[in-house]
Design an enzyme around this catalytic site. Structure first.
Site, mmCIF file in Angstrom:
data_model
loop_
_atom_site.group_PDB
_atom_site.id
_atom_site.type_symbol
_atom_site.label_atom_id
_atom_site.label_comp_id
_atom_site.label_asym_id
_atom_site.label_seq_id
_atom_site.Cartn_x
_atom_site.Cartn_y
_atom_site.Cartn_z
ATOM 1 N N SER A 131 0.828 -1.211 0.000
ATOM 2 C CA SER A 131 0.000 0.000 0.000
ATOM 3 C C SER A 131 0.858 1.255 0.000
ATOM 4 O O SER A 131 0.372 2.333 -0.307
ATOM 5 C CB SER A 131 -0.854 0.087 1.261
ATOM 6 O OG SER A 131 -1.211 -1.135 1.746
ATOM 7 N N HIS A 152 -0.964 -2.514 -7.119
ATOM 8 C CA HIS A 152 -1.726 -2.203 -5.900
ATOM 9 C C HIS A 152 -3.227 -2.333 -6.180
ATOM 10 O O HIS A 152 -3.827 -1.467 -6.819
ATOM 11 C CB HIS A 152 -1.366 -0.773 -5.450
ATOM 12 C CG HIS A 152 -2.009 -0.346 -4.174
ATOM 13 N ND1 HIS A 152 -2.234 0.978 -3.862
ATOM 14 C CD2 HIS A 152 -2.482 -1.061 -3.119
ATOM 15 C CE1 HIS A 152 -2.806 1.052 -2.679
ATOM 16 N NE2 HIS A 152 -2.967 -0.167 -2.210
ATOM 17 N N GLU A 164 -3.519 0.284 -9.139
ATOM 18 C CA GLU A 164 -2.499 1.333 -9.208
ATOM 19 C C GLU A 164 -1.182 0.632 -9.551
ATOM 20 O O GLU A 164 -0.754 -0.286 -8.841
ATOM 21 C CB GLU A 164 -2.422 2.010 -7.831
ATOM 22 C CG GLU A 164 -1.687 3.318 -7.811
ATOM 23 C CD GLU A 164 -1.684 3.957 -6.418
ATOM 24 O OE1 GLU A 164 -1.852 3.255 -5.401
ATOM 25 O OE2 GLU A 164 -1.494 5.185 -6.356
ATOM 26 N N ASN A 202 -3.076 6.156 -1.537
ATOM 27 C CA ASN A 202 -3.018 6.332 -0.087
ATOM 28 C C ASN A 202 -2.486 7.692 0.338
ATOM 29 O O ASN A 202 -2.743 8.138 1.456
ATOM 30 C CB ASN A 202 -2.227 5.194 0.549
ATOM 31 C CG ASN A 202 -3.104 3.952 0.636
ATOM 32 O OD1 ASN A 202 -4.270 4.043 1.004
ATOM 33 N ND2 ASN A 202 -2.561 2.798 0.265
HETATM 34 N N1 3HC Z 1 -16.226 -10.783 -3.966
HETATM 35 C C1 3HC Z 1 -17.150 -10.683 -4.922
HETATM 36 N N2 3HC Z 1 -18.140 -9.773 -4.903
HETATM 37 C C2 3HC Z 1 -18.214 -8.950 -3.832
HETATM 38 C C3 3HC Z 1 -17.284 -8.991 -2.781
HETATM 39 C C4 3HC Z 1 -16.250 -9.950 -2.883
HETATM 40 N N3 3HC Z 1 -15.302 -10.026 -1.952
HETATM 41 N N4 3HC Z 1 -17.604 -8.015 -1.878
HETATM 42 C C5 3HC Z 1 -18.692 -7.395 -2.352
HETATM 43 N N5 3HC Z 1 -19.064 -7.954 -3.531
HETATM 44 C C6 3HC Z 1 -20.142 -7.536 -4.411
HETATM 45 C C7 3HC Z 1 -21.504 -7.883 -3.921
HETATM 46 O O1 3HC Z 1 -21.880 -9.191 -4.282
HETATM 47 C C8 3HC Z 1 -22.361 -6.823 -4.602
HETATM 48 O O2 3HC Z 1 -22.580 -7.195 -5.953
HETATM 49 P P1 3HC Z 1 -23.798 -6.561 -6.851
HETATM 50 O O3 3HC Z 1 -23.526 -5.091 -6.979
HETATM 51 O O4 3HC Z 1 -23.704 -7.299 -8.138
HETATM 52 O O5 3HC Z 1 -25.046 -6.835 -6.055
HETATM 53 C C9 3HC Z 1 -21.459 -5.609 -4.594
HETATM 54 O O6 3HC Z 1 -20.123 -6.100 -4.467
HETATM 55 C C10 3HC Z 1 -21.776 -4.678 -3.468
HETATM 56 O O7 3HC Z 1 -21.683 -5.396 -2.255
HETATM 57 P P2 3HC Z 1 -22.768 -5.318 -1.085
HETATM 58 O O8 3HC Z 1 -24.161 -5.182 -1.653
HETATM 59 O O9 3HC Z 1 -22.493 -6.443 -0.143
HETATM 60 O O10 3HC Z 1 -22.387 -4.027 -0.251
HETATM 61 P P3 3HC Z 1 -22.295 -2.524 -0.666
HETATM 62 O O11 3HC Z 1 -23.213 -2.125 -1.754
HETATM 63 O O12 3HC Z 1 -22.358 -1.828 0.636
HETATM 64 O O13 3HC Z 1 -20.825 -2.381 -1.266
HETATM 65 C C11 3HC Z 1 -18.494 -2.113 -1.090
HETATM 66 C C12 3HC Z 1 -19.713 -2.842 -0.570
HETATM 67 C C13 3HC Z 1 -18.238 -2.499 -2.557
HETATM 68 C C14 3HC Z 1 -17.323 -2.596 -0.232
HETATM 69 C C15 3HC Z 1 -18.725 -0.573 -0.999
HETATM 70 O O14 3HC Z 1 -19.129 -0.228 0.291
HETATM 71 C C16 3HC Z 1 -17.493 0.242 -1.330
HETATM 72 O O15 3HC Z 1 -17.192 0.494 -2.490
HETATM 73 N N6 3HC Z 1 -16.756 0.702 -0.286
HETATM 74 C C17 3HC Z 1 -15.533 1.456 -0.438
HETATM 75 C C18 3HC Z 1 -14.416 0.509 -0.792
HETATM 76 C C19 3HC Z 1 -13.105 1.229 -0.945
HETATM 77 O O16 3HC Z 1 -12.979 2.444 -0.859
HETATM 78 N N7 3HC Z 1 -12.069 0.417 -1.164
HETATM 79 C C20 3HC Z 1 -10.726 0.920 -1.267
HETATM 80 C C21 3HC Z 1 -10.074 0.809 0.082
HETATM 81 S S1 3HC Z 1 -8.440 1.442 0.058
HETATM 82 C C22 3HC Z 1 -7.523 0.158 -0.426
HETATM 83 O O17 3HC Z 1 -7.972 -0.962 -0.609
HETATM 84 C C23 3HC Z 1 -6.084 0.453 -0.581
HETATM 85 C C24 3HC Z 1 -5.261 -0.077 0.571
HETATM 86 O O18 3HC Z 1 -3.911 0.140 0.248
HETATM 87 C C25 3HC Z 1 -5.536 0.585 1.904
#
Ligand code: 3HC
Length: 308
Positions: A131, A152, A164, A202
């Site tokens: 990250s 990333h 990334e 990040n």
């Molecule tokens: N595998 C497959 N599909 C998944 C999944 C997984 N692990 N997790 C979620 N999904 C799918 C669900 O099945 C659903 O599919 P659909 O749209 O076809 O129905 C979709 O993703 C949305 O999931 P949910 O309905 O369960 O939940 P939400 O609508 O609340 O979405 C989320 C969940 C996608 C996590 C959303 O809240 C989101 O985008 N959050 C922000 C995520 C983010 O910012 N990530 C970046 C973090 S920073 C990072 O990773 C970098 C690191 O270096 C720190």
């Protein structure tokens, strides 16, 4: 020059992919490669962790099948393409690409890359999902710095479109082009960045999360209120405090420390509340408590008792 490097394969020739580390990011990365037809070796020190990772992948693939995104045969074929093991030597001996997704710790990654360099074929590209740790630094642990690159992924890996791509100081442009092409083959959108602390994602995300924690720490507003402002006011899918829990508060703290050390500016200093929560072992979703309290199987978002 004494070097292990050799011409990297073109993206079409990358078939065997080794994923090191089977935590949240590692199992998501393995799932994506396997779904796209690659033979995946998933390697971790812990056999029980590998078992847990395989059931997570199976469950996540079932979700995709239930939503009509994959048929049963493709789901079974994707699972069958993932082979698990605890031996780094066995997992890497025919790798075209290694994606390292181990613990976010500089010393661990440097040692891992030293070993990966010894064990994998000379043409293999070594990518890291770090990250924030310097790609140039990690590449320096190998005899093939031109073939080391940052790949990333974002959490949850199967859902988030971005990869990334971070170019180390010595990364060969051919390697960058290969990884960009490969990311497209995974159905992702690659964005290139240069190797400075926090890269792009990040460097921008963590100061926002840290500021949200300061806003809570200073009593400007509560957990739910801060997250609601950012969700409804800025159309973020999750508020910054929920996102911090989702990423892991220990990971957020580690990244902020890299930014603070790398830029030497007070604005990146981690909020004392974040430091205290990590010391207390409240790391977010993975420990069941952070800014929110989590119950297995429940989607309810309850503010943790100490913030009510
Ligand atoms: N595998 C497959 N599909 C998944 C999944 C997984 N692990 N997790 C979620 N999904 C799918 C669900 O099945 C659903 O599919 P659909 O749209 O076809 O129905 C979709 O993703 C949305 O999931 P949910 O309905 O369960 O939940 P939400 O609508 O609340 O979405 C989320 C969940 C996608 C996590 C959303 O809240 C989101 O985008 N959050 C922000 C995520 C983010 O910012 N990530 C970046 C973090 S920073 C990072 O990773 C970098 C690191 O270096 C720190």
């Amino acid at each position: 020059m004494d070097t292990a490097s050799s011409t990297p394969r073109s993206p079409l020739h990358i078939q065997h992919v080794t994923v090191v580390g089977c935590g949240t990011m590692g199992n998501g990365i393995a799932q994506v490669f396997a779904t796209c037809g690659f033979a995946v070796e998933l390697v971790d020190l812990s056999a029980p962790a590998l078992e847990k990772a395989m059931s997570t992948i199976a469950r996540n693939l079932d979700r995709v099948v239930a939503k009509g995104g994959l048929d049963h045969e493709s789901r079974d074929a994707a699972l069958a393409r993932i082979h698990c093991g605890t031996s780094l030597a066995e997992a890497t001996h025919q790798a075209d690409l290694v994606v390292e997704a181990a613990t976010e710790n500089r010393q661990i990654k440097l040692e891992l890359f030293r070993q990966l360099d010894q064990l994998s074929p000379a043409s293999c590209i070594l990518a890291t999902n770090t990250s924030s740790i310097s790609i140039t630094d990690i590449a320096g642990a190998t005899r093939r710095p031109a073939q080391v690159i940052g790949m990333h992924f974002m959490n949850p890996v199967p859902v988030m479109k971005l990869v990334e791509i971070i170019k180390g100081y010595n990364t060969d442009p051919v390697v960058t082009a290969t990884i960009v092409e490969l990311s497209h083959r995974l159905g992702k959108i690659p964005v290139e960045a240069n190797d400075y602390p926090g890269f792009v994602a990040n460097r921008i995300l963590m100061p926002m999360i840290n500021e949200a924690i300061h806003t809570l720490y200073e009593g400007v507003a509560g957990v739910a209120e801060i997250d609601t402002v950012m969700k409804l006011g800025m159309a973020h899918p999750m508020g910054p405090l929920q996102l911090a829990d989702f990423i892991g508060l220990d990971v957020c703290l580690a990244i902020l420390r890299v930014l603070h050390d790398g830029f030497g500016q007070a604005k990146y200093a981690p909020c004392p509340l974040l430091v205290k929560m990590v010391s207390s072992g409240n790391l977010g979703v993975k420990t069941g408590k952070g800014f929110y309290a989590y119950q297995a199987g429940s989607k309810d978002l309850l503010v943790a008792p100490e913030f009510r």
